[in-house]
Design a protein around this motif. Structure first.
Motif, PDB file in Angstrom:
ATOM      1  N   ASP A   1      26.424  49.189   2.812  1.00 35.00           N
ATOM      2  CA  ASP A   1      26.061  49.876   1.571  1.00 35.00           C
ATOM      3  C   ASP A   1      25.214  51.118   1.860  1.00 35.00           C
ATOM      4  OD1 ASP A   1      23.631  48.836   2.336  1.00 35.00           O
ATOM      5  OD2 ASP A   1      23.561  47.294   0.801  1.00 35.00           O
ATOM      6  N   ALA A   2      24.589  51.652   0.812  1.00 36.92           N
ATOM      7  CA  ALA A   2      23.801  52.883   0.951  1.00 36.92           C
ATOM      8  C   ALA A   2      22.660  52.697   1.960  1.00 36.92           C
ATOM      9  CB  ALA A   2      23.242  53.298  -0.409  1.00 36.92           C
ATOM     10  N   GLN A   3      22.078  51.497   2.004  1.00 34.55           N
ATOM     11  CA  GLN A   3      20.996  51.244   2.966  1.00 34.55           C
ATOM     12  C   GLN A   3      21.531  51.309   4.406  1.00 34.55           C
ATOM     13  OE1 GLN A   3      17.327  50.437   2.727  1.00 34.55           O
ATOM     14  NE2 GLN A   3      17.952  51.269   4.711  1.00 34.55           N
ATOM     15  N   THR A   4      22.720  50.735   4.620  1.00 35.48           N
ATOM     16  CA  THR A   4      23.327  50.801   5.956  1.00 35.48           C
ATOM     17  C   THR A   4      23.509  52.262   6.364  1.00 35.48           C
ATOM     18  OG1 THR A   4      24.679  48.951   5.123  1.00 35.48           O
ATOM     19  CG2 THR A   4      25.190  49.757   7.342  1.00 35.48           C
ATOM     20  N   MET A   5      23.970  53.080   5.406  1.00 34.90           N
ATOM     21  CA  MET A   5      24.210  54.500   5.722  1.00 34.90           C
ATOM     22  C   MET A   5      22.885  55.213   6.015  1.00 34.90           C
ATOM     23  SD  MET A   5      27.384  54.706   5.820  1.00 34.90           S
ATOM     24  CE  MET A   5      27.649  52.954   6.110  1.00 34.90           C
ATOM     25  N   ALA A   6      21.830  54.822   5.288  1.00 33.29           N
ATOM     26  CA  ALA A   6      20.515  55.435   5.525  1.00 33.29           C
ATOM     27  C   ALA A   6      20.051  55.137   6.954  1.00 33.29           C
ATOM     28  CB  ALA A   6      19.505  54.912   4.506  1.00 33.29           C
ATOM     29  N   TRP A   7      20.264  53.899   7.426  1.00 31.65           N
ATOM     30  CA  TRP A   7      19.867  53.523   8.802  1.00 31.65           C
ATOM     31  C   TRP A   7      20.676  54.319   9.829  1.00 31.65           C
ATOM     32  CZ3 TRP A   7      20.288  47.668   7.313  1.00 31.65           C
ATOM     33  CH2 TRP A   7      19.085  47.251   6.717  1.00 31.65           C
ATOM     34  N   ILE A   8      21.984  54.465   9.564  1.00 29.42           N
ATOM     35  CA  ILE A   8      22.832  55.202  10.524  1.00 29.42           C
ATOM     36  C   ILE A   8      22.411  56.668  10.554  1.00 29.42           C
ATOM     37  CG2 ILE A   8      25.190  55.972  11.063  1.00 29.42           C
ATOM     38  CD1 ILE A   8      26.212  53.339   9.881  1.00 29.42           C
ATOM     39  N   MET A   9      22.169  57.232   9.377  1.00 31.23           N
ATOM     40  CA  MET A   9      21.743  58.639   9.296  1.00 31.23           C
ATOM     41  C   MET A   9      20.425  58.830  10.035  1.00 31.23           C
ATOM     42  SD  MET A   9      19.431  60.607   7.561  1.00 31.23           S
ATOM     43  CE  MET A   9      19.155  61.798   6.309  1.00 31.23           C
ATOM     44  N   ASP A  10      19.506  57.888   9.863  1.00 29.20           N
ATOM     45  CA  ASP A  10      18.198  58.021  10.521  1.00 29.20           C
ATOM     46  C   ASP A  10      18.331  57.884  12.043  1.00 29.20           C
ATOM     47  OD1 ASP A  10      15.198  58.180  10.251  1.00 29.20           O
ATOM     48  OD2 ASP A  10      15.414  56.332  11.415  1.00 29.20           O
ATOM     49  N   THR A  11      19.130  56.919  12.487  1.00 27.91           N
ATOM     50  CA  THR A  11      19.310  56.703  13.926  1.00 27.91           C
ATOM     51  C   THR A  11      19.904  57.947  14.583  1.00 27.91           C
ATOM     52  OG1 THR A  11      19.682  54.362  13.505  1.00 27.91           O
ATOM     53  CG2 THR A  11      20.420  55.187  15.648  1.00 27.91           C
ATOM     54  N   TYR A  12      20.957  58.470  13.972  1.00 26.74           N
ATOM     55  CA  TYR A  12      21.618  59.663  14.511  1.00 26.74           C
ATOM     56  C   TYR A  12      20.641  60.849  14.509  1.00 26.74           C
ATOM     57  CZ  TYR A  12      25.354  63.096  15.222  1.00 26.74           C
ATOM     58  OH  TYR A  12      26.154  64.092  15.725  1.00 26.74           O
ATOM     59  N   SER A  13      19.860  60.967  13.433  1.00 22.56           N
ATOM     60  CA  SER A  13      18.907  62.084  13.316  1.00 22.56           C
ATOM     61  C   SER A  13      17.794  61.965  14.353  1.00 22.56           C
ATOM     62  CB  SER A  13      18.299  62.106  11.908  1.00 22.56           C
ATOM     63  OG  SER A  13      19.302  62.269  10.934  1.00 22.56           O
ATOM     64  N   MET A  14      17.350  60.737  14.634  1.00 23.02           N
ATOM     65  CA  MET A  14      16.302  60.536  15.656  1.00 23.02           C
ATOM     66  C   MET A  14      16.806  61.009  17.021  1.00 23.02           C
ATOM     67  SD  MET A  14      13.541  59.428  14.418  1.00 23.02           S
ATOM     68  CE  MET A  14      13.764  60.208  12.854  1.00 23.02           C
ATOM     69  N   GLN A  15      18.096  60.727  17.298  1.00 24.62           N
ATOM     70  CA  GLN A  15      18.651  61.157  18.594  1.00 24.62           C
ATOM     71  C   GLN A  15      18.729  62.675  18.694  1.00 24.62           C
ATOM     72  OE1 GLN A  15      22.374  59.148  19.254  1.00 24.62           O
ATOM     73  NE2 GLN A  15      21.366  57.238  19.784  1.00 24.62           N
ATOM     74  N   LYS A  16      19.055  63.319  17.567  1.00 23.86           N
ATOM     75  CA  LYS A  16      19.199  64.778  17.571  1.00 23.86           C
ATOM     76  C   LYS A  16      17.843  65.471  17.528  1.00 23.86           C
ATOM     77  CE  LYS A  16      23.628  65.160  17.616  1.00 23.86           C
ATOM     78  NZ  LYS A  16      24.273  65.753  18.764  1.00 23.86           N
TER      79      LYS A  16
END
Ligand code: NAD
Length: 424
Positions: free
Chosen positions: A157-172
């Motif tokens: 759901d939207a929370q799952t997407m928020a975690w993925i967005m944050d993880t990817y953003s932390m790497q970048k």
């Protein structure tokens, strides 16, 4: 001839089905064997096995996949599913279907899909978050706003997407909202995404009605599955198009009222009691009966495999709009076509969801956000145009809408492959 002969593959395998569908359309439009083989092969597949620290301190290894089926028309797009039954072949098939869906509505995307083999109901929120972040990290080399953009699917759901967005953003080292869609609005999600599938479905029903010889204003509609897609479609058909919603259902059963149900009141009842069943004044019916209710329009909005060889000749509706994915089996399709029941196939009827996902991504990458009115206006224009194009192919080739939609989609992807040429 292709060496991927569909007949040697087991029928129950969803990827075998997906490839058979390509063969049928390829024969119809005379695709060259080379292009046919490209279309039948997933471009890129990544399987990852990764450990997650569980709440009790132990480690558990999970398996996840991400398949990018075809990117000839643009970055790939598709959901991530958490389910114990996830297999690589299922993910491949879903990725192929996403490719066709994006091409039917002509948004500049290819198709992808991902999944983790897991029963998410058995994990704590902390375990789910750690699993999601590790999976996101494992697939991060092949995702990104210009490459592949995941979205929610079954049990994400939207929370799952928020975690993925944050993880990817932390790497970048900076925020990358365009890496996923279906995010919370406060993180760059789009207005109107929540109701886009049902709204898009209501638009194509409106467009198809005159060709089918029915009037939506004052006409009757039955909706199987009163969830996100189904309840929104019911409300929009009722509020904006003046339809009478005579029957709706959920897992617990269905309700019927010849004079029409108020979908808002039904929703309030469902919120209070957990089901549409027991709605005051309505007659109780089974889910099987719902499909056969006398109504102008039937909207299957629950699960796959609902209209089968056994009940297709009992469907009373003149128009079936597939808000759900895969509700009609191929043998039922044939019966409905012979009975002159018009089907608006899933790749068209529920494409409003991916269309507004595309709008979300477009807003994220330009950092400029649209009003709900703007989103809905653009959605309407995509759905109206897409219906018209599918209808024209169906008329010209004397085929049903599903075949027409596939012809349009596969032709568009094949054209993109041909124009780009084969590298090097
Ligand atoms: P949801 O979970 O919100 O709603 C599903 C509804 O179907 C629920 O009300 C549930 O009670 C009901 N249901 C389940 N099994 C049933 C059964 N056997 N008989 C009758 N009702 C049953 O899910 P959703 O997001 O609305 O998705 C529904 C369908 O639409 C799925 O096939 C999904 O793939 C498809 N779809 C959804 C979206 C989207 O954006 N939500 C986009 C494209 C396709």
């Amino acid at each position: 001839m292709s060496d991927h002969t569909a007949a040697t593959e087991p029928a129950a395998n969803p990827f075998a089905t997906a490839r058979q569908q390509i063969d049928i359309v390829a024969d119809l439009i005379g695709l060259s064997p080379g292009i046919r083989d490209v279309l039948k092969s997933p471009k890129r597949e990544l399987t990852v096995n990764f450990p997650v620290r569980m709440d009790d301190g132990s480690y558990r290894v999970f398996t996840g996949h991400r398949v990018q089926y075809n990117m000839a028309r643009g970055p790939t797009k598709g959901g991530i599913r958490y389910h114990p039954g996830v297999t690589l072949d299922e993910v491949r098939a879903l990725a192929a279907w996403m490719t066709w869906k994006c091409a039917v509505v002509n948004i500049p995307y290819g198709g992808a899909k991902g999944g983790i083999v897991v029963d998410p109901k058995k994990l704590s929120v902390g375990e789910l978050e750690r699993m999601t972040r590790r999976y996101a990290s494992e697939i991060s080399p092949i995702i990104g706003p210009e490459m592949d953009i995941p979205a929610p699917d079954v049990y994400t759901d939207a929370q799952t997407m928020a975690w993925i967005m944050d993880t990817y953003s932390m790497q970048k080292g900076y925020s990358v909202p365009g890496v996923v869609t279906g995010k919370p609005i406060s993180l760059g999600g789009s207005e109107g995404r929540g109701e886009a599938t049902g709204r898009g479905c209501a638009y194509v029903i409106r467009e198809a009605a005159p060709h089918v010889g029915i009037k939506i204003h004052g006409g009757t509609v039955a909706v199987q599955g009163f969830g996100n897609a189904g309840s929104v479609a019911a409300k929009i058909l009722h509020d904006e198009q003046g339809a009478k919603i005579v029957a709706v259902s959920d897992t617990k059963g269905g309700i019927y009222h010849a004079d029409g149900l108020n979908p808002h009141a039904v929703e309030a009842h469902k919120q209070k009691t957990g089901s549409v069943v027991g709605f005051p004044g309505a007659k109780a019916i089974s889910n099987a009966e719902l499909l056969e209710v006398k109504a102008d329009v039937l909207v299957p909005a629950a699960l796959e495999n609902q209209i089968t060889g056994k009940n297709a000749d009992k469907i009373a509706a003149k128009l079936v709009a597939e808000a759900a994915n895969g509700p009609t089996l191929p043998e039922a399709d044939k019966i409905l076509f012979e009975r002159k029941v018009t089907v608006l196939p899933d790749v068209l009827a529920n494409a409003g969801g991916v269309t507004v996902s595309y709008f979300e991504w477009a807003q994220d990458i330009q950092g400029f956000y649209w009003s709900l009115e703007e989103v809905n206006r653009r959605l309407e224009s995509v759905m109206v145009r897409s219906y018209k194009e599918v209808h024209e192919v169906a008329e010209a080739r004397h085929v049903h809408n599903r075949t027409a939609a596939y012809v349009l989609a596969i032709q568009r992807v094949a054209d993109a492959i041909r124009l780009r040429g084969i590298y090097p």
